[in-house]
Design a protein around this motif. Structure first.
Motif, short mmCIF file in Angstrom:
data_model
loop_
_atom_site.label_atom_id
_atom_site.label_comp_id
_atom_site.label_asym_id
_atom_site.label_seq_id
_atom_site.Cartn_x
_atom_site.Cartn_y
_atom_site.Cartn_z
N GLU A 182 0.80 -0.89 -0.19
CA GLU A 182 -0.07 -0.28 -0.41
C GLU A 182 0.96 1.15 0.27
O GLU A 182 1.41 1.06 1.09
CB GLU A 182 -0.86 0.11 1.03
CG GLU A 182 -2.25 1.05 1.64
CD GLU A 182 -2.53 1.15 0.36
OE1 GLU A 182 -3.25 0.19 -0.03
OE2 GLU A 182 -2.95 2.28 -0.20
N ARG A 183 0.55 1.67 -1.03
CA ARG A 183 1.78 3.15 -1.02
C ARG A 183 1.27 3.84 -2.15
O ARG A 183 0.65 4.10 -3.17
CB ARG A 183 3.96 2.86 -1.71
CG ARG A 183 3.02 2.24 -2.92
CD ARG A 183 4.83 2.78 -3.04
NE ARG A 183 5.49 1.45 -4.54
CZ ARG A 183 6.26 1.21 -5.13
NH1 ARG A 183 7.25 1.67 -3.92
NH2 ARG A 183 6.56 0.78 -6.40
N ILE A 184 2.10 5.06 -2.73
CA ILE A 184 0.84 6.17 -3.67
C ILE A 184 2.10 5.74 -4.67
O ILE A 184 3.58 5.76 -4.07
CB ILE A 184 1.29 8.04 -3.05
CG1 ILE A 184 -0.01 7.84 -1.97
CG2 ILE A 184 1.43 8.54 -4.45
CD1 ILE A 184 -0.19 9.54 -1.93
N LEU A 185 1.81 5.64 -5.15
CA LEU A 185 2.60 5.78 -6.94
C LEU A 185 2.27 6.93 -7.47
O LEU A 185 1.66 7.42 -8.23
CB LEU A 185 2.37 4.40 -7.97
CG LEU A 185 3.62 4.08 -8.78
CD1 LEU A 185 4.78 3.93 -8.59
CD2 LEU A 185 2.86 2.90 -9.12
N ALA A 186 3.68 7.54 -7.96
CA ALA A 186 3.69 8.83 -8.65
C ALA A 186 5.07 9.24 -9.54
O ALA A 186 6.16 8.01 -8.99
CB ALA A 186 3.92 10.20 -7.95
N THR A 187 4.97 9.23 -10.76
CA THR A 187 6.11 9.39 -11.90
C THR A 187 5.67 10.11 -13.07
O THR A 187 4.81 10.90 -12.86
CB THR A 187 5.99 7.83 -12.78
OG1 THR A 187 7.28 7.95 -13.42
CG2 THR A 187 4.92 7.21 -13.28
N GLU A 188 7.13 11.31 -13.27
CA GLU A 188 6.56 11.48 -15.01
C GLU A 188 7.38 10.87 -15.96
O GLU A 188 8.38 11.10 -16.15
CB GLU A 188 7.32 13.23 -14.65
CG GLU A 188 7.74 13.82 -15.18
CD GLU A 188 8.52 15.31 -15.03
OE1 GLU A 188 8.34 16.04 -13.61
OE2 GLU A 188 9.27 15.60 -16.28
N VAL A 189 6.49 10.39 -16.78
CA VAL A 189 6.56 9.72 -17.86
C VAL A 189 7.16 10.74 -18.81
O VAL A 189 6.87 11.78 -19.50
CB VAL A 189 5.08 8.80 -17.76
CG1 VAL A 189 5.21 7.97 -19.50
CG2 VAL A 189 4.49 8.28 -16.93
N THR A 190 8.12 9.54 -19.39
CA THR A 190 8.80 10.12 -20.86
C THR A 190 9.10 8.89 -21.36
O THR A 190 9.69 7.52 -21.47
CB THR A 190 10.62 10.42 -20.48
OG1 THR A 190 10.51 11.81 -19.47
CG2 THR A 190 11.09 11.34 -21.99
N ALA A 191 8.06 8.91 -22.59
CA ALA A 191 8.28 7.54 -23.53
C ALA A 191 8.20 8.66 -24.72
O ALA A 191 8.20 9.37 -26.12
CB ALA A 191 6.48 7.42 -23.91
N THR A 192 9.32 7.58 -26.03
CA THR A 192 9.87 8.19 -26.33
C THR A 192 10.46 6.45 -27.99
O THR A 192 9.56 5.91 -27.50
CB THR A 192 11.27 8.46 -26.76
OG1 THR A 192 11.52 9.25 -26.35
CG2 THR A 192 11.52 8.49 -27.90
N TRP A 193 9.41 6.70 -28.62
CA TRP A 193 8.68 5.56 -29.65
C TRP A 193 9.11 6.61 -31.16
O TRP A 193 9.05 6.92 -31.69
CB TRP A 193 7.18 4.73 -29.97
CG TRP A 193 6.35 6.03 -30.20
CD1 TRP A 193 6.13 6.60 -31.38
CD2 TRP A 193 5.56 7.08 -29.14
NE1 TRP A 193 4.74 7.37 -31.60
CE2 TRP A 193 4.91 7.76 -30.05
CE3 TRP A 193 6.08 7.17 -27.52
CZ2 TRP A 193 3.87 9.10 -29.55
CZ3 TRP A 193 4.84 8.51 -27.24
CH2 TRP A 193 5.02 9.13 -27.98
N ARG A 194 9.02 4.83 -31.77
CA ARG A 194 9.67 5.18 -33.05
C ARG A 194 9.31 3.76 -34.07
O ARG A 194 8.50 3.25 -34.30
CB ARG A 194 11.18 4.02 -33.20
CG ARG A 194 11.72 4.23 -35.42
CD ARG A 194 13.27 3.62 -34.54
NE ARG A 194 13.78 3.46 -35.74
CZ ARG A 194 14.93 3.51 -36.61
NH1 ARG A 194 15.61 2.84 -35.55
NH2 ARG A 194 14.96 3.44 -37.97
N TYR A 195 9.04 5.13 -34.84
CA TYR A 195 7.85 4.16 -36.24
C TYR A 195 8.46 3.32 -37.05
O TYR A 195 10.05 4.17 -37.34
CB TYR A 195 6.94 5.22 -37.18
CG TYR A 195 5.95 5.91 -36.14
CD1 TYR A 195 4.65 5.83 -35.97
CD2 TYR A 195 5.94 7.58 -35.28
CE1 TYR A 195 3.79 6.36 -35.23
CE2 TYR A 195 5.50 7.81 -34.59
CZ TYR A 195 4.10 7.75 -34.64
OH TYR A 195 3.62 8.03 -33.54
#
Ligand SMILES: O=c1[nH]c(=O)c2[nH]c(=O)[nH]c2[nH]1
Length: 309
Positions: A182-195
Motif C-alpha cells: 500500500e503506497r502512492i505511486l507517482a511518476t513523470e513519464v517520458t516515452a519515446t517511440w519509433r515508427y
C-alpha cells in the motif's frame, strides 16, 4: 549518415544547422474555428561543405539563416493543418532534395501543449490554454529518401493513491525500506517511440495521422498506468508497470517498432512524528511527505525483434 572526410589521414565529421527556431502557425476554417500550433524547430544538415572548414571557401554552405527562413516559408505553404511529424519530414525532405550538397537532414520539433478551452461547456473557436505534457518528434531523412521517425511525450505526470506496492526485494544490512502493498505511486513519464516507416514514400498520407497516434499512445500509457476506473490495477513495482505500459503500446500500434520509457519514482514518504512522550503523527496511509529528490530512476526499452530504437 555523417558527412565525414579523410583529411591528412585524419577523420573529420561535421554538421551544421539552426536550433530553436520558434514558430506559431494558425489555420482558420470557413466556419470561424481556428487551429494553432507552437513549435520549436531545430535543424542539422549533413552536407559536403568541407572547403569552408579547411580552405575558407563558403561556396557550399547553406546559411543557417536560410534554414530559419525556410521554416517560416514552408509553414506558410502548409495551407492545411499538419502534424509536427509531417512538418519535420517535409522540412527534412526539402533540405535533402533542394541542395545537392546536403546528404542528410535531422529535424527536431518540440510542440507546446496549447489546448482549446471550453467556455460554458462549449469548445471555444479561438481560445487556447497551455497544458502540461509536451509532444516532440525527431526525423532523419537521407537523400535516398530513407527515413527514421521518432516521437515522444515528455512531462506526463501521473499519480495513484493506492494499488501500488513494493516487496520481496534484496534485503541486507543497507536495507531500511519495509515491504509494502500500500503506497502512492507517482511518476513523470517520458516515452519515446519509433515508427516502422523506413522511407518517405511509405509514410501514411492521412491528414493528422501522427497527431492522432500521439493522442492514442498517450491514452494507452495513461490507461495502463491506472487500470479500470473502478478498482484500478495493482502495480508490484515501477518496473512492472513500465513493462505493462511498453507492451500495451507495441500490442496496440503495429506501426510502432520500439518504445523507450523513463519513469522516475517520485516518492511520497509516510509521515510518522514521535516525541519522547507520544506519537504526534502516526502514519495510517494518510499523511505523506512528497519528494522529488532523490528519486528512483527506472528506464527500459521494448522493441520488436527486428527493430532498432
Ligand atoms: O517500484 C519500485 N522499484 C524500485 O526499484 C524501488 N526501489 C525503492 O527503493 N523503491 C522502489 N520501488
Amino acid at each position: 549518415m555523417s558527412s565525414d572526410s579523410q583529411l591528412d589521414g585524419l577523420k573529420f565529421e561535421q554538421r551544421h544547422g539552426k536550433s530553436r527556431v520558434r514558430l506559431g502557425r494558425v489555420w482558420r476554417s470557413k466556419q470561424g474555428v481556428h487551429f494553432m500550433v507552437e513549435w520549436n524547430v531545430s535543424i542539422s544538415l549533413f552536407s559536403d561543405c568541407i572547403n569552408s572548414y579547411v580552405r575558407d571557401d563558403n561556396s557550399d554552405i547553406v546559411a543557417t539563416d536560410s534554414m530559419k527562413n525556410t521554416v517560416y516559408a514552408k509553414a506558410k505553404e502548409c495551407s492545411e493543418q499538419v502534424s509536427a511529424e509531417d512538418f519535420a519530414i517535409l522540412l527534412a525532405k526539402h533540405f535533402t532534395s533542394f541542395y545537392k550538397q546536403v546528404t542528410a537532414a535531422f529535424v527536431n520539433i518540440v510542440e507546446k501543449p496549447w489546448e482549446r478551452v471550453s467556455v460554458d461547456g462549449q469548445p471555444h473557436q479561438h481560445g487556447f490554454k497551455l497544458g502540461s505534457e509536451k509532444h516532440t518528434t525527431e526525423v532523419v531523412v537521407k537523400k535516398s529518401g530513407s527515413l527514421q521517425l521518432r516521437s515522444s511525450i515528455q512531462g506526463l505526470t501521473v499519480l495513484k493513491t493506492t494499488k501500488s506496492g513494493f516487496e520481496g526485494f534484496v534485503r541486507d544490512r543497507y536495507t531500511a525500506l519495509p515491504d509494502t502493498r500500500e503506497r502512492i505511486l507517482a511518476t513523470e513519464v517520458t516515452a519515446t517511440w519509433r515508427y516502422s516507416y523506413e522511407s518517405i514514400s511509405s509514410v501514411p498520407q492521412k491528414s493528422l495521422y501522427f497527431a492522432e497516434r500521439y493522442a492514442d499512445v498517450k491514452q494507452v500509457l495513461v490507461n495502463t498506468f491506472f487500470g479500470p476506473p473502478t478498482g484500478g490495477v495493482y502495480s508490484a513495482s515501477v518496473q512492472s508497470t513500465l513493462f505493462q505500459m511498453a507492451k500495451a503500446v507495441l500490442n496496440r500500434f503495429p506501426d510502432i517498432s520500439s518504445v523507450e520509457l523513463k519513469l522516475p519514482n517520485l516518492h511520497f514518504l509516510p509521515v510518522n512524528i514521535l516525541s519522547k512522550e507520544n506519537s504526534i503523527v502516526k502514519f495510517e496511509d494518510d499523511v505523506y511527505l512528497p519528494t522529488d529528490e532523490p528519486h528512483g530512476t527506472i528506464e527500459a526499452s521494448l522493441s520488436r525483434f527486428w527493430s532498432k530504437m
